[in-house]
Scaffold this motif. Structure first.
Motif, mmCIF file in Angstrom:
data_model
loop_
_atom_site.group_PDB
_atom_site.id
_atom_site.type_symbol
_atom_site.label_atom_id
_atom_site.label_comp_id
_atom_site.label_asym_id
_atom_site.label_seq_id
_atom_site.Cartn_x
_atom_site.Cartn_y
_atom_site.Cartn_z
ATOM 1 N N ARG A 76 61.675 -1.031 -2.375
ATOM 2 C CA ARG A 76 62.552 -2.221 -1.960
ATOM 3 C C ARG A 76 63.067 -2.071 -0.745
ATOM 4 O O ARG A 76 64.148 -2.557 -0.657
ATOM 5 C CB ARG A 76 63.241 -2.627 -3.335
ATOM 6 C CG ARG A 76 62.444 -3.138 -4.618
ATOM 7 C CD ARG A 76 63.411 -3.631 -5.486
ATOM 8 N NE ARG A 76 62.653 -3.822 -6.646
ATOM 9 C CZ ARG A 76 62.680 -4.813 -7.387
ATOM 10 N NH1 ARG A 76 63.669 -5.807 -7.049
ATOM 11 N NH2 ARG A 76 62.011 -4.804 -8.529
ATOM 12 N N PHE A 77 62.593 -1.227 0.296
ATOM 13 C CA PHE A 77 63.039 -1.209 1.588
ATOM 14 C C PHE A 77 62.473 -2.386 2.141
ATOM 15 O O PHE A 77 61.294 -2.940 2.130
ATOM 16 C CB PHE A 77 62.564 0.106 1.985
ATOM 17 C CG PHE A 77 63.677 1.258 1.609
ATOM 18 C CD1 PHE A 77 64.888 1.648 2.103
ATOM 19 C CD2 PHE A 77 63.165 1.898 0.497
ATOM 20 C CE1 PHE A 77 65.558 2.571 1.663
ATOM 21 C CE2 PHE A 77 64.000 3.092 0.042
ATOM 22 C CZ PHE A 77 65.165 3.324 0.500
ATOM 23 N N ARG A 78 63.390 -2.766 3.068
ATOM 24 C CA ARG A 78 62.807 -4.017 3.805
ATOM 25 C C ARG A 78 62.231 -3.640 5.302
ATOM 26 O O ARG A 78 61.882 -4.356 5.876
ATOM 27 C CB ARG A 78 63.976 -5.044 3.929
ATOM 28 C CG ARG A 78 64.297 -5.631 2.536
ATOM 29 C CD ARG A 78 64.833 -6.781 2.569
ATOM 30 N NE ARG A 78 64.440 -7.784 3.562
ATOM 31 C CZ ARG A 78 64.743 -8.933 3.861
ATOM 32 N NH1 ARG A 78 66.017 -9.227 3.323
ATOM 33 N NH2 ARG A 78 64.309 -9.872 4.847
ATOM 34 N N ALA A 79 62.898 -2.394 5.761
ATOM 35 C CA ALA A 79 62.480 -1.980 7.071
ATOM 36 C C ALA A 79 62.210 -0.396 7.176
ATOM 37 O O ALA A 79 62.587 0.224 6.241
ATOM 38 C CB ALA A 79 63.265 -2.315 8.228
ATOM 39 N N LEU A 80 61.402 -0.244 8.052
ATOM 40 C CA LEU A 80 61.222 1.542 8.236
ATOM 41 C C LEU A 80 61.588 1.740 9.741
ATOM 42 O O LEU A 80 61.015 0.918 10.468
ATOM 43 C CB LEU A 80 59.856 1.903 7.827
ATOM 44 C CG LEU A 80 59.534 3.263 8.274
ATOM 45 C CD1 LEU A 80 58.817 3.673 7.021
ATOM 46 C CD2 LEU A 80 58.891 3.374 9.321
ATOM 47 N N ARG A 81 62.510 2.730 10.065
ATOM 48 C CA ARG A 81 62.544 2.931 11.526
ATOM 49 C C ARG A 81 62.461 4.405 11.846
ATOM 50 O O ARG A 81 62.564 5.334 10.990
ATOM 51 C CB ARG A 81 64.262 2.409 11.691
ATOM 52 C CG ARG A 81 64.704 2.843 13.078
ATOM 53 C CD ARG A 81 66.235 2.501 13.081
ATOM 54 N NE ARG A 81 66.622 1.370 12.717
ATOM 55 C CZ ARG A 81 67.471 0.642 13.477
ATOM 56 N NH1 ARG A 81 67.979 1.046 14.412
ATOM 57 N NH2 ARG A 81 67.743 -0.598 12.979
ATOM 58 N N THR A 82 62.029 4.465 12.982
ATOM 59 C CA THR A 82 61.861 5.884 13.594
ATOM 60 C C THR A 82 62.483 5.565 14.852
ATOM 61 O O THR A 82 62.935 4.923 15.440
ATOM 62 C CB THR A 82 60.142 6.227 13.932
ATOM 63 O OG1 THR A 82 59.978 5.351 14.698
ATOM 64 C CG2 THR A 82 59.508 6.227 12.638
ATOM 65 N N GLU A 83 63.026 6.683 15.356
ATOM 66 C CA GLU A 83 63.810 6.928 16.727
ATOM 67 C C GLU A 83 63.303 8.242 17.337
ATOM 68 O O GLU A 83 62.989 8.929 16.707
ATOM 69 C CB GLU A 83 65.664 6.844 16.680
ATOM 70 C CG GLU A 83 66.143 5.675 15.730
ATOM 71 C CD GLU A 83 67.377 5.447 15.695
ATOM 72 O OE1 GLU A 83 68.024 6.465 15.950
ATOM 73 O OE2 GLU A 83 67.780 4.533 15.100
ATOM 74 N N ARG A 84 63.636 8.172 18.694
ATOM 75 C CA ARG A 84 63.313 9.430 19.514
ATOM 76 C C ARG A 84 64.749 9.393 20.476
ATOM 77 O O ARG A 84 65.144 8.307 20.880
ATOM 78 C CB ARG A 84 62.261 9.349 20.124
ATOM 79 C CG ARG A 84 61.845 8.335 21.143
ATOM 80 C CD ARG A 84 60.466 8.628 21.739
ATOM 81 N NE ARG A 84 60.080 7.520 22.714
ATOM 82 C CZ ARG A 84 60.430 7.663 23.874
ATOM 83 N NH1 ARG A 84 60.767 8.664 24.699
ATOM 84 N NH2 ARG A 84 59.960 6.622 24.662
ATOM 85 N N ARG A 85 64.880 10.406 21.095
ATOM 86 C CA ARG A 85 65.884 10.830 22.304
ATOM 87 C C ARG A 85 65.464 10.127 23.270
ATOM 88 O O ARG A 85 64.322 10.474 23.705
ATOM 89 C CB ARG A 85 66.433 12.328 21.974
ATOM 90 C CG ARG A 85 67.174 12.344 20.767
ATOM 91 C CD ARG A 85 67.502 13.854 20.541
ATOM 92 N NE ARG A 85 68.189 13.974 19.200
ATOM 93 C CZ ARG A 85 68.962 14.990 18.912
ATOM 94 N NH1 ARG A 85 69.600 15.633 19.914
ATOM 95 N NH2 ARG A 85 69.364 14.974 17.859
ATOM 96 N N ARG A 86 66.183 9.720 24.267
ATOM 97 C CA ARG A 86 65.825 9.424 25.697
ATOM 98 C C ARG A 86 65.462 10.645 26.516
ATOM 99 O O ARG A 86 65.946 11.808 26.097
ATOM 100 C CB ARG A 86 67.175 8.985 26.565
ATOM 101 C CG ARG A 86 67.570 7.754 26.230
ATOM 102 C CD ARG A 86 68.523 7.005 27.012
ATOM 103 N NE ARG A 86 69.157 5.844 26.526
ATOM 104 C CZ ARG A 86 70.278 5.381 25.979
ATOM 105 N NH1 ARG A 86 71.232 6.437 25.929
ATOM 106 N NH2 ARG A 86 70.342 4.131 25.652
ATOM 107 N N GLY A 87 64.359 10.553 27.061
ATOM 108 C CA GLY A 87 63.656 11.607 27.687
ATOM 109 C C GLY A 87 62.976 12.354 27.116
ATOM 110 O O GLY A 87 62.030 13.247 27.400
ATOM 111 N N GLU A 88 62.697 12.150 25.674
ATOM 112 C CA GLU A 88 61.922 13.051 24.817
ATOM 113 C C GLU A 88 60.479 12.472 25.055
ATOM 114 O O GLU A 88 60.343 11.324 24.888
ATOM 115 C CB GLU A 88 62.361 12.927 23.411
ATOM 116 C CG GLU A 88 61.498 13.972 22.409
ATOM 117 C CD GLU A 88 62.312 13.800 21.230
ATOM 118 O OE1 GLU A 88 62.787 15.141 20.720
ATOM 119 O OE2 GLU A 88 62.187 12.796 20.501
#
Length: 113
Positions: A76-88
């Motif tokens: 029942r999750f409504r979103a999945l998020r990934t992130e990365r660091r600036r410059g990576e």
């Protein structure tokens, strides 16, 4: 990450070699209840994803992300998020880092309609 109270072992996955002796690819996920309380949206955060260099360009990370998304829907999750660091700079399969100073949102995928 795996020692965090927010770590979701049920939504973190390893893809092993046929002999089950080495990890070929992985996804490590977390859920932060305080974020959900503040936004009203249950988001699953994929903090780390990776593929062993010799296993890249075979779609392993994509397959694990697709499976993670499928399982997140069931939870029942409504979103999945990934992130990365600036410059990576991603190399081959993406080496995604979680939220922290200097982070920016790289992708949010809707998992439920």
């Amino acid at each position: 990450m795996t020692g965090s109270k927010d770590f979701r072992a049920d939504l973190s996955f390893l893809l092993l070699t046929p002999g089950r002796d080495r990890v070929q690819a992985f996804v490590l996920s977390a859920f932060h209840p305080a974020d959900a309380e503040g936004t009203g949206v249950r988001e699953l955060y994929v903090h780390y994803i990776g593929t062993r260099a010799e296993a890249r360009r075979r779609g392993l990370a994509s397959a694990l992300l697709a499976y993670t998304l499928q399982e997140a829907r069931k939870g029942r999750f409504r979103a999945l998020r990934t992130e990365r660091r600036r410059g990576e700079r991603p190399r081959g399969a993406v080496a995604v880092r979680g939220a922290g100073s200097g982070s920016r949102r790289a992708r949010i995928a809707t998992c439920c309609r």
